[in-house]
Write an enzyme that holds these catalytic residues in place. Structure first.
Site, mmCIF file in Angstrom:
data_model
loop_
_atom_site.group_PDB
_atom_site.id
_atom_site.type_symbol
_atom_site.label_atom_id
_atom_site.label_comp_id
_atom_site.label_asym_id
_atom_site.label_seq_id
_atom_site.Cartn_x
_atom_site.Cartn_y
_atom_site.Cartn_z
ATOM 1 N N LYS A 182 0.813 -1.211 0.000
ATOM 2 C CA LYS A 182 0.000 0.000 0.000
ATOM 3 C C LYS A 182 0.852 1.269 0.000
ATOM 4 C CE LYS A 182 -4.252 -2.114 1.487
ATOM 5 N NZ LYS A 182 -5.382 -2.162 2.414
ATOM 6 N N ARG A 240 -3.269 -10.282 5.146
ATOM 7 C CA ARG A 240 -3.657 -10.436 3.737
ATOM 8 C C ARG A 240 -2.549 -9.829 2.879
ATOM 9 N NH1 ARG A 240 -6.187 -7.196 -0.036
ATOM 10 N NH2 ARG A 240 -7.633 -8.243 -1.488
#
Length: 274
Positions: free
Chosen positions: A208, A254
């Protein structure tokens, strides 16, 4: 040992691997590789939730994911469907998915909670304040970890009122969703407030933007230009944050790179004498 969820994006526009696994056979092969590397669950998504992503219809989404889910489930792999749409969630469970991963926590589709309740699947409630197109405009907090926990508590209550048993719930603090830069670090530092809610906790930091911003600063670069932060560097940062999240009580993480995270978790567990 903390569970690892492997990400399989069956999309043309996901931020780090869009288009690589759009063909069902490629997605299935990639999923089986992640499973062999140590993924406990494969999270299959047919609609990108990257910042600024365009919505796709449930029909398009289902055409992408259902053949992949059917093949992976037939191979005995535990599958989660990453979707905002109740109709896709129901179709995915019929195809063999065991978990519905809704990053909106039931806010995007008012039919979602009822669909999950009827399906019998486990339900991931993500922290969310709006669609990707304008979510950063909603990143206003005074005490971000506490506010995220409070809003997740509301979603937990709504799920319970819809008939979803507490044992079926998983919460996700929604790293990167309506959170800018340092706010993500604040949530991770306050992960104990999320864990204290009671349900299992899933954390997803993989590749991210906030990780790339941090890495760019350490290299002395400008955070506005993140092109020089390679996927490999983001995966290393993901593995570290996933290991720290596991130490803070996360039930699962995840990730795109399962092998790197598997190794990081093994080192942390060895360090802790587990």
């Amino acid at each position: 040992m903390t569970a690892i969820w492997g990400i399989v994006n069956v999309t043309p526009d996901s931020f780090s691997d869009g288009g690589r696994f759009l063909a069902a056979d490629d997605a299935v092969a990639h999923g089986l590789r992640l499973r062999a590397e140590g993924a406990s669950v494969l999270d299959i998504g047919g609609e990108s939730t990257r910042p600024g992503a365009e919505r796709v219809s449930p029909e398009v989404e289902q055409a992408r994911v259902i053949p992949v889910i059917e093949q992976l489930a037939e191979a005995g792999v535990p599958v989660s469907i990453d979707t905002l749409n109740a109709s896709t969630a129901a179709a995915a469970v019929r195809a063999g998915a065991r978990i519905v991963n809704d990053v909106s926590g039931g806010l995007a589709d008012p039919e979602m909670r009822a669909a999950v309740a009827e399906s019998g699947a486990d339900y991931v409630i993500g922290h969310w304040r709006g669609f990707s197109s304008d979510m950063y405009a909603r990143a206003e907090y005074r005490r971000v970890a506490r506010e995220v926990a409070g809003e997740l508590q509301e979603r937990i209550g709504e799920a319970a009122a819809s008939g979803i048993a507490p044992s079926r719930l998983i919460v996700d603090p929604g790293i990167g969703f309506a959170k800018a830069g340092a706010q993500n670090w604040d949530v991770l530092r306050g992960l104990d407030e999320i864990v204290a809610l009671g349900p299992r906790v899933l954390v997803g930091t993989s590749r991210k933007r906030f990780l790339a911003e941090t890495l760019q600063r350490t290299a002395g670069g400008e955070t506005a230009d993140l092109a020089g932060v390679s996927t490999e560097r983001r995966d290393l940062a993901t593995a570290v944050t996933s290991a720290l999240a596991a130490r803070a009580g996360a039930w699962a993480v995840r990730v795109h790179d399962v092998a790197a995270t598997r190794d990081a978790l093994a080192v942390v567990h060895a360090w802790d004498g587990a």
